[in-house]
Motif scaffolding. Structure first.
Motif, PDB file in Angstrom:
ATOM      1  N   TYR A   1      -5.558   5.082  -0.215  1.00  0.00           N
ATOM      2  CA  TYR A   1      -4.403   4.240   0.113  1.00  0.00           C
ATOM      3  C   TYR A   1      -3.749   4.751   1.403  1.00  0.00           C
ATOM      4  CZ  TYR A   1      -4.130   1.564  -4.305  1.00  0.00           C
ATOM      5  OH  TYR A   1      -4.356   0.704  -5.360  1.00  0.00           O
TER       6      TYR A   1
ATOM      7  N   CYS B   1      -5.861   3.535   4.162  1.00  0.00           N
ATOM      8  CA  CYS B   1      -5.642   2.098   4.340  1.00  0.00           C
ATOM      9  C   CYS B   1      -4.322   1.829   5.047  1.00  0.00           C
ATOM     10  CB  CYS B   1      -5.669   1.370   2.996  1.00  0.00           C
ATOM     11  SG  CYS B   1      -7.328   0.979   2.422  1.00  0.00           S
ATOM     12  N   SER B   2      -3.329   2.624   4.750  1.00  0.00           N
ATOM     13  CA  SER B   2      -2.037   2.490   5.421  1.00  0.00           C
ATOM     14  C   SER B   2      -2.209   2.661   6.930  1.00  0.00           C
ATOM     15  CB  SER B   2      -1.069   3.525   4.853  1.00  0.00           C
ATOM     16  OG  SER B   2       0.157   3.479   5.519  1.00  0.00           O
TER      17      SER B   2
ATOM     18  N   LEU C   1     -11.799   1.440  -0.234  1.00  0.00           N
ATOM     19  CA  LEU C   1     -11.409   1.203  -1.631  1.00  0.00           C
ATOM     20  C   LEU C   1     -12.577   0.836  -2.549  1.00  0.00           C
ATOM     21  CD1 LEU C   1      -8.091  -0.764  -0.992  1.00  0.00           C
ATOM     22  CD2 LEU C   1      -8.374   1.674  -1.553  1.00  0.00           C
TER      23      LEU C   1
ATOM     24  N   ILE D   1       0.840  -1.204   0.000  1.00  0.00           N
ATOM     25  CA  ILE D   1       0.000   0.000   0.000  1.00  0.00           C
ATOM     26  C   ILE D   1       0.873   1.252   0.000  1.00  0.00           C
ATOM     27  CG2 ILE D   1      -1.650   1.348   1.359  1.00  0.00           C
ATOM     28  CD1 ILE D   1      -2.829  -1.404   2.286  1.00  0.00           C
TER      29      ILE D   1
ATOM     30  N   ALA E   1      -8.641   0.117  -7.299  1.00  0.00           N
ATOM     31  CA  ALA E   1      -7.571  -0.306  -6.388  1.00  0.00           C
ATOM     32  C   ALA E   1      -6.796  -1.482  -6.968  1.00  0.00           C
ATOM     33  CB  ALA E   1      -8.167  -0.691  -5.037  1.00  0.00           C
TER      34      ALA E   1
ATOM     35  N   VAL F   1      -3.854  -5.539  -3.252  1.00  0.00           N
ATOM     36  CA  VAL F   1      -4.260  -4.974  -1.964  1.00  0.00           C
ATOM     37  C   VAL F   1      -5.562  -5.632  -1.515  1.00  0.00           C
ATOM     38  CG1 VAL F   1      -5.018  -2.894  -0.739  1.00  0.00           C
ATOM     39  CG2 VAL F   1      -3.107  -2.765  -2.354  1.00  0.00           C
TER      40      VAL F   1
END
Length: 182
Positions: free
Chosen positions: A103, A106-107, A150, A87, A155, A159
């Motif tokens: 992203y 998400c990290s 996402l 990611i 995406a 991931v």
């Protein structure tokens, strides 16, 4: 951010697993055999994934239940670290500004998921399988939140697969932790 749907889903899985724990396995010193693995996997979200994972993990069939939980948490931690690295590598490459932002979010979710898995390992070390269960469930919530972020965006499929794999591995942890006596 944990959605109500995600929380409700995780809570119902946890309740369902607690209701169907096999009393014959509810001893910490149970040696894990193919039969025990089959029983564990039959209670997960994705039994075929579980069988594929547990039958290939070195040491799985020579461990006891807490040992198998440790091995599986280690696998989840490794998976989440690899997905987090992926990611982070995609953030600067994303040309879609919304995807780039997601992203980044998400990290953060994966940072939290890794922390939750570290907590699960600590709970296991201190003889608190319910704490390990709750921490693994929290990790699943983080992954679910990343999936939600996402949705509808282009995406990277790797991931999405990492999210799915971590969710499936955490499902295995939930079952194993429920089999370890408190």
């Amino acid at each position: 951010m944990v959605s109500f749907k995600s929380y409700f889903f995780q809570a119902s899985i946890l309740l369902g697993m607690m209701l169907f724990v096999a009393p014959s396995l509810a001893r910490a010193n149970v040696k894990v055999t193919k039969g025990v693995i089959n029983d564990i996997c039959s209670k997960t979200q994705n039994p075929s994934f579980c069988l594929g994972v547990l039958n290939q993990i070195p040491g799985a069939t020579t461990a006891d239940l807490p040992g198998l939980a440790k091995i599986t948490i280690d696998l989840a931690s490794s998976n989440s670290t690899k997905t987090l690295q992926l990611i982070k590598s995609l953030v600067p490459k994303a040309t879609n500004s919304k995807l780039k932002e997601r992203y980044g979010t998400c990290s953060e979710h994966y940072d939290n998921a890794i922390g939750d898995l570290d907590d699960a390992q600590q709970h296991l070390k201190t003889g608190d399988p319910m704490g390990a269960n709750l921490s693994a469930s929290a990790s699943m919530d983080e992954v679910g939140d990343c999936d939600d972020e996402l949705k509808g965006l282009p995406a990277d499929p790797s991931v999405l697969k990492g999210n799915q794999d971590l969710n499936n591995i955490c499902s295995i942890i939930l079952v194993i932790a429920n089999l370890i006596p408190r």
